[in-house]
Design a protein around this motif. Structure first.
Motif, mmCIF file in Angstrom:
data_model
loop_
_atom_site.group_PDB
_atom_site.id
_atom_site.type_symbol
_atom_site.label_atom_id
_atom_site.label_comp_id
_atom_site.label_asym_id
_atom_site.label_seq_id
_atom_site.Cartn_x
_atom_site.Cartn_y
_atom_site.Cartn_z
ATOM 1 N N ILE A 162 -6.666 -0.475 8.001
ATOM 2 C CA ILE A 162 -5.448 -0.452 7.196
ATOM 3 C C ILE A 162 -4.848 -1.845 7.312
ATOM 4 C CG2 ILE A 162 -3.167 0.559 6.880
ATOM 5 C CD1 ILE A 162 -4.288 3.143 8.046
ATOM 6 N N THR B 22 -2.504 -5.131 6.467
ATOM 7 C CA THR B 22 -1.131 -5.445 6.078
ATOM 8 C C THR B 22 -1.110 -6.536 5.015
ATOM 9 O OG1 THR B 22 -0.919 -7.037 7.882
ATOM 10 C CG2 THR B 22 -0.180 -4.774 8.314
ATOM 11 N N SER C 23 -11.791 7.781 0.910
ATOM 12 C CA SER C 23 -10.538 8.413 1.270
ATOM 13 C C SER C 23 -10.035 7.761 2.550
ATOM 14 C CB SER C 23 -10.741 9.910 1.500
ATOM 15 O OG SER C 23 -9.552 10.516 1.919
ATOM 16 N N VAL C 24 -8.834 7.212 2.500
ATOM 17 C CA VAL C 24 -8.250 6.558 3.663
ATOM 18 C C VAL C 24 -7.120 7.421 4.190
ATOM 19 C CG1 VAL C 24 -7.073 4.495 4.505
ATOM 20 C CG2 VAL C 24 -8.874 4.289 2.791
ATOM 21 N N PRO C 25 -7.171 7.801 5.466
ATOM 22 C CA PRO C 25 -6.086 8.619 6.033
ATOM 23 C C PRO C 25 -4.734 7.928 5.897
ATOM 24 C CG PRO C 25 -7.925 8.451 7.560
ATOM 25 C CD PRO C 25 -8.185 7.480 6.450
ATOM 26 N N ARG C 26 -3.705 8.702 5.740
ATOM 27 C CA ARG C 26 -2.341 8.169 5.670
ATOM 28 C C ARG C 26 -1.629 8.503 6.969
ATOM 29 N NH1 ARG C 26 -1.221 6.600 0.463
ATOM 30 N NH2 ARG C 26 -2.524 7.527 -1.104
ATOM 31 N N PHE C 27 -0.858 7.558 7.433
ATOM 32 C CA PHE C 27 -0.111 7.735 8.672
ATOM 33 C C PHE C 27 1.373 7.634 8.382
ATOM 34 C CE2 PHE C 27 -4.213 5.912 9.695
ATOM 35 C CZ PHE C 27 -4.666 6.783 10.670
ATOM 36 N N THR C 28 2.151 8.352 9.139
ATOM 37 C CA THR C 28 3.606 8.241 9.007
ATOM 38 C C THR C 28 4.151 7.569 10.239
ATOM 39 O OG1 THR C 28 3.924 10.438 9.940
ATOM 40 C CG2 THR C 28 3.774 10.275 7.549
ATOM 41 N N LYS C 29 5.246 6.887 10.083
ATOM 42 C CA LYS C 29 5.860 6.190 11.221
ATOM 43 C C LYS C 29 6.951 7.023 11.813
ATOM 44 C CE LYS C 29 4.829 1.641 9.492
ATOM 45 N NZ LYS C 29 5.321 0.357 9.133
#
Length: 67
Positions: free
Chosen positions: A12, A14, A61-67
């Motif tokens: 991921i 930046t 498919s790229v996993p999504r992360f939450t902060k």
């Protein structure tokens, strides 16, 4: 016992993928995949659409992360 190995490697970024900030990831990717492919139980891995290497298995498919 039979070993089976599946690996999913992603970054991921930046910055845009080709940006110099991602150079370390790019330098490590191919050597890491070479190690994975020689591990006991390795079956196969998917490549990236439009890039050299293994054939892509389909939409990425790229996993999504939450902060």
């Amino acid at each position: 016992m039979t070993h089976r190995l599946a690996a999913y490697n992603f970054g991921i970024f930046t910055q845009r993928a080709e940006h110099s900030a991602n150079e370390g990831w790019r330098q490590r990717h191919d050597p890491l995949m070479e190690l994975v492919e020689t591990a006991p139980g390795f079956i196969a891995r998917s490549g990236y659409e439009g890039e050299p290497g293994p054939k892509s298995w389909g939409k990425q498919s790229v996993p999504r992360f939450t902060k």
